[in-house]
Enzyme design. Structure first.
Site: not given
Ligand code: DX5
Ligand code: ZN
Length: 221
Positions: A35, A37, A70, A145, A178-179, A199
Site C-alpha cells: 500500500h 500513500d 491523497m 498520517f 488506518g489504525g 502501517g
Molecule cells: C493515512 C494513510 C494510511 C496509513 C496507515 O493517511 O492512508 O495508509 O499509512 O497507517 P497506520 O496503519 O499506521 O494507521
Molecule cells: Zn492509505
C-alpha cells in the site's frame, strides 16, 4: 466458504533509509499487496513521497502495488502512476468532481480503480457508481498520517457498503485504511472487509514477518 483478508502493509511506515530492505521483507512475508500513500500537502496536511520514490519501490516490489492518492485533481497523474507500476489506483471521492470519468480513465490505462472515502463521507454516495469501482477504501482515520487511532464508526460503514455492493451485484472489494491492529482485524473481516492496510502495526513490530503472518491467521474465517 472460507475467507482470508488481503493484507496490505503501508510503506509510509517503513524505514526510508532502508527502503530496499523493508520492501524485500514484505516480498518474503505473507503480505499480499504493497500500500503506497501519496500525499500532496493540499488535500491532506502532510507530504509523503512522490514519483522517484515509487519508481524505486517498484524496482524491488514483487507484489500488487496499491496506490492511494491523497491529492487534489488526481486526473493529472493517472498515466504517470500507470507508468510507475501501479496495479490499483485509488482516488478520493472528496477530490473528484467527475468521479465517473476519473474511474473510466484509470481503467482505460489497465489499472483497477479505487475510491477512498474520508471518515465523514457517507457510503451511500457511491450507490450510482458502485459497479464501476473495483475497490472502496474506507478511511478509518483522517487521512494524512500513520499511527492514528481507529475510528469505531467504520464497522457501520462496512456493513452499509457491503449491503450496497450485494444489492447491485457488484464485485467491489472493501479496504480498511488506518489504525488496523491485531485487536480489530478479525472483527473488520467479519463485518465484510476484504483488504486490511496496516502501517505502524507492521513496521513498528519487533518481528514484522511474524506480525503479518499473525494478521493473515486471525483474519481467516
Ligand atoms: C493515512 C494513510 C494510511 C496509513 C496507515 O493517511 O492512508 O495508509 O499509512 O497507517 P497506520 O496503519 O499506521 O494507521
Ligand atoms: Zn492509505
Amino acid at each position: 466458504m472460507s475467507k482470508q483478508a488481503i493484507i496490505a502493509p503501508s510503506v509510509l511506515a517503513a524505514d526510508f533509509a532502508n527502503l530496499q530492505r523493508d520492501i524485500e521483507m514484505i516480498n518474503t512475508s505473507q503480505a499480499d499487496w504493497f500500500h503506497i500513500d501519496i500525499m500532496d500537502g493540499v488535500f491532506v496536511p502532510n507530504i509523503s513521497f512522490g514519483m522517484p520514490v515509487l519508481e524505486a519501490i517498484n524496482k524491488h516490489a514483487k507484489k500488487t502495488i496499491d496506490v492511494h492518492l491523497m491529492i487534489v485533481d488526481p486526473d493529472r497523474y493517472i498515466k504517470t502512476f500507470k507508468a510507475l507500476g501501479s496495479d490499483i489506483l485509488t482516488v478520493h471521492y472528496e477530490a473528484c468532481t467527475h468521479l465517473h470519468r476519473t474511474l473510466q480513465a484509470i481503467k482505460a490505462e489497465g489499472m483497477k480503480a479505487g475510491v477512498a472515502l474520508n471518515p465523514h463521507t457517507n457510503v451511500s454516495l457511491l450507490e450510482d457508481v458502485i459497479n464501476d469501482i473495483d475497490l472502496v477504501c474506507l478511511m478509518s482515520v483522517n487521512p494524512g498520517f500513520g499511527g492514528q487511532s481507529f475510528i469505531e464508526n467504520t464497522y457501520k460503514k462496512i456493513r452499509q457498503l457491503k449491503e450496497i455492493i450485494t444489492r447491485n451485484g457488484a464485485s467491489t472489494l472493501i479496504e480498511i485504511d488506518g489504525g488496523v491492529t491485531d485487536k480489530n482485524a478479525k472483527q473488520l473481516t467479519e463485518a465484510g472487509a476484504d483488504v486490511l492496510v496496516a502501517g505502524s502495526f507492521v513496521f513498528r513490530a519487533e518481528d514484522p514477518i511474524a506480525t503479518i503472518a499473525d494478521l493473515k491467521k486471525i483474519t481467516t474465517l
